[in-house]
Structures are given as structure tokens and as C-alpha cells.
Motif scaffolding. Structure first.
Motif, PDB file in Angstrom:
ATOM      1  N   ALA A   1       3.727 -27.394  24.798  1.00 52.80           N
ATOM      2  CA  ALA A   1       4.475 -26.210  24.378  1.00 52.80           C
ATOM      3  C   ALA A   1       5.732 -26.572  23.602  1.00 52.80           C
ATOM      4  CB  ALA A   1       4.845 -25.370  25.601  1.00 52.80           C
ATOM      5  N   ILE A   2       6.030 -27.863  23.464  1.00 49.77           N
ATOM      6  CA  ILE A   2       7.226 -28.321  22.758  1.00 49.77           C
ATOM      7  C   ILE A   2       6.892 -28.529  21.280  1.00 49.77           C
ATOM      8  CG2 ILE A   2       8.974 -30.144  22.608  1.00 49.77           C
ATOM      9  CD1 ILE A   2       8.479 -30.720  25.573  1.00 49.77           C
ATOM     10  N   PRO A   3       7.490 -27.763  20.385  1.00 50.03           N
ATOM     11  CA  PRO A   3       7.171 -27.880  18.948  1.00 50.03           C
ATOM     12  C   PRO A   3       7.351 -29.298  18.405  1.00 50.03           C
ATOM     13  CG  PRO A   3       8.429 -25.882  19.355  1.00 50.03           C
ATOM     14  CD  PRO A   3       8.439 -26.666  20.640  1.00 50.03           C
ATOM     15  N   GLU A   4       8.395 -29.999  18.855  1.00 50.32           N
ATOM     16  CA  GLU A   4       8.642 -31.347  18.361  1.00 50.32           C
ATOM     17  C   GLU A   4       7.512 -32.302  18.753  1.00 50.32           C
ATOM     18  OE1 GLU A   4      12.693 -29.417  18.958  1.00 50.32           O
ATOM     19  OE2 GLU A   4      10.752 -29.451  19.978  1.00 50.32           O
ATOM     20  N   VAL A   5       6.914 -32.086  19.902  1.00 50.81           N
ATOM     21  CA  VAL A   5       5.795 -32.925  20.340  1.00 50.81           C
ATOM     22  C   VAL A   5       4.561 -32.617  19.496  1.00 50.81           C
ATOM     23  CG1 VAL A   5       4.193 -33.399  22.236  1.00 50.81           C
ATOM     24  CG2 VAL A   5       6.645 -33.201  22.692  1.00 50.81           C
ATOM     25  N   ARG A   6       4.313 -31.343  19.271  1.00 49.06           N
ATOM     26  CA  ARG A   6       3.148 -30.965  18.475  1.00 49.06           C
ATOM     27  C   ARG A   6       3.275 -31.524  17.055  1.00 49.06           C
ATOM     28  NH1 ARG A   6       0.141 -27.858  21.576  1.00 49.06           N
ATOM     29  NH2 ARG A   6      -1.404 -27.753  19.922  1.00 49.06           N
ATOM     30  N   GLN A   7       4.493 -31.493  16.506  1.00 47.67           N
ATOM     31  CA  GLN A   7       4.690 -32.034  15.169  1.00 47.67           C
ATOM     32  C   GLN A   7       4.485 -33.543  15.161  1.00 47.67           C
ATOM     33  OE1 GLN A   7       5.063 -30.328  12.325  1.00 47.67           O
ATOM     34  NE2 GLN A   7       4.877 -32.308  11.293  1.00 47.67           N
ATOM     35  N   ALA A   8       4.946 -34.207  16.216  1.00 47.88           N
ATOM     36  CA  ALA A   8       4.807 -35.659  16.296  1.00 47.88           C
ATOM     37  C   ALA A   8       3.341 -36.078  16.312  1.00 47.88           C
ATOM     38  CB  ALA A   8       5.517 -36.183  17.553  1.00 47.88           C
ATOM     39  N   LEU A   9       2.484 -35.254  16.897  1.00 45.16           N
ATOM     40  CA  LEU A   9       1.064 -35.584  17.012  1.00 45.16           C
ATOM     41  C   LEU A   9       0.211 -34.953  15.915  1.00 45.16           C
ATOM     42  CD1 LEU A   9       0.670 -35.200  20.888  1.00 45.16           C
ATOM     43  CD2 LEU A   9       0.903 -37.326  19.584  1.00 45.16           C
ATOM     44  N   PHE A  10       0.822 -34.081  15.111  1.00 45.31           N
ATOM     45  CA  PHE A  10       0.056 -33.367  14.087  1.00 45.31           C
ATOM     46  C   PHE A  10      -0.566 -34.310  13.061  1.00 45.31           C
ATOM     47  CE2 PHE A  10      -0.176 -31.533   9.827  1.00 45.31           C
ATOM     48  CZ  PHE A  10      -0.991 -30.438  10.040  1.00 45.31           C
ATOM     49  N   GLU A  11       0.235 -35.206  12.503  1.00 47.78           N
ATOM     50  CA  GLU A  11      -0.258 -36.074  11.430  1.00 47.78           C
ATOM     51  C   GLU A  11      -1.414 -36.955  11.900  1.00 47.78           C
ATOM     52  OE1 GLU A  11       0.323 -35.815   8.389  1.00 47.78           O
ATOM     53  OE2 GLU A  11       1.966 -34.377   8.525  1.00 47.78           O
TER      54      GLU A  11
END
Length: 212
Positions: free
Chosen positions: A86-96
Motif C-alpha cells: 500500500a506504500i506508493p514508494e514501494v510500488r514505484q521501487a518495484l515497478f521498473e
């Protein structure tokens, strides 16, 4: 070809994903493992799961080779995964990482909760796998019993309800069925029947794509 398989916990999406990966000869990524591993790594490091900066830093340095599958299948790992996801920064870190896997030249199959909506919205075929929460709870409870868990069936069902609510209500990439996804309800299906329905849905999506 990209196949996106999303759905709820214990719905059977992981099993369907593995079967379809083998059927179509596509590399498979269980994206939930990334979040479970991040959660477990944060717990091991003694990090506060609500500390976005700390957990995102852990996600950016994630090495899945450091985790046994058993470590990632516990109730604690699942709960931690739902929190950090649920943490946006975590999702962004794993997006790429997920995006690179999805767009490799040989194609890919990914399963998770936001593959068809966020990671690979251009996927050639999209499935949403679900089942009644009581059915999913019994499946998950039996799995946890095999791991020595003493959680009751009612407790497991309640945990699933909480996780569903958290996943569906998060602001960043909520878990939701893509508008062009096909629903596979596994509540009353055997594994074989569910896989057959999934393959039929993928074949129909491919046929539609070939006609455009």
C-alpha cells in the motif's frame, strides 16, 4: 505475447499462472513474491512497515535469492506484503522490475493484483481470478495448517477480508479487475476446470487480437 493474471489471495491465480506459463512457453513472474519478500526483509531488518522511506530502500535492494519459498508463504509474510504494497514508494521501487519483465521480447506472463491495470495495461490477454472469501479462506487455512499454523478457519477468513479491503482501497494501484479482463470464478471449479477456462479465455483474446 503478454498475459496478465490478477486476482485475490487463495483464488487459484498462482496455480493458473504456472499452468498457463507452461502451456504457452512464457516466462512467469509471481509479482506477489516481490511484495512478500519486501515485507519479510523489512521485518528481518526491524524496520517499521509504515516507514515508507525505509521500506522503499529495502525494496530497491531486494534479492529474491535470499528467501526460501516457505519464508514467503507464512501468514505473517502475507500480512506484511499487504501493508508494504500500500506504500506508493514501494510500488514505484518495484515497478521498473516488473515492467522490464513484462516487456521482454520473448513475451511474459505475470500474476498479481495490478498487472492488467498498471504494469502491463497493453497485455494481449487479461484474467481476473477470484472466489468466494469463505472458499478462499478454507484453501488458505489448509495451506497454513500444513505449515504448523494454529490460526482458526474464522481467523484466516477475517484476515482475507481485511487484506481484500486494504488491497482494493489503497490510493496507488488498487487491486481491481481491468475493464477488458475476463473473470474466472474458481469457487466451484477443480484446478483442471479452472485452467481450461483460463486457456479458453486467453485463446479468445488472442483470436480477437488477430482480427483487429
Amino acid at each position: 505475447m503478454i498475459i496478465a493474471i490478477d486476482g485475490t489471495t487463495a483464488s487459484g491465480k498462482g496455480t493458473i499462472a504456472k499452468r498457463l506459463s507452461a502451456h504457452y512457453g512464457l516466462p512467469h513472474m509471481d509479482t506477489g513474491r516481490l511484495y512478500r519478500a519486501t515485507g519479510v526483509a523489512a521485518l528481518r531488518a526491524g524496520a517499521d512497515l509504515s516507514d515508507a522511506t525505509a521500506v522503499a530502500a529495502i525494496a530497491r535492494q531486494l534479492d529474491l535469492a535470499e528467501f526460501d519459498e516457505a519464508d514467503l508463504r507464512t501468514a505473517e509474510a502475507g500480512k506484511a506484503a499487504s501493508v508494504v504494497a500500500a506504500i506508493p514508494e514501494v510500488r514505484q521501487a518495484l515497478f521498473e522490475l516488473q515492467r522490464a519483465f513484462a516487456t521482454q521480447p520473448i513475451g511474459a506472463l505475470l500474476d498479481g493484483r495490478d498487472i492488467g491495470t498498471v504494469i502491463a495495461p497493453e497485455a494481449d490477454a487479461k484474467l481476473w481470478v477470484d472466489a468466494r472469501v469463505e472458499v478462499r479462506g478454507e484453501r488458505r487455512w489448509k495451506e497454513l495448517q500444513g505449515q504448523g499454523s494454529d490460526l482458526s478457519l474464522d481467523e484466516v477468513i477475517e484476515q482475507l477480508r481485511v487484506r481484500d479491503q486494504r488491497d482494493q482501497s489503497r490510493k496507488d494501484a488498487p487491486a481491481e479487475m481491468a475493464a477488458d479482463a475476463v473473470l474466472i470464478d474458481t469457487s466451484d471449479l477443480t484446478i483442471e476446470a479452472a485452467v481450461e477456462k483460463a486457456i479458453a479465455a486467453v485463446e479468445a483474446a488472442i483470436a480477437r487480437g488477430n482480427r483487429t
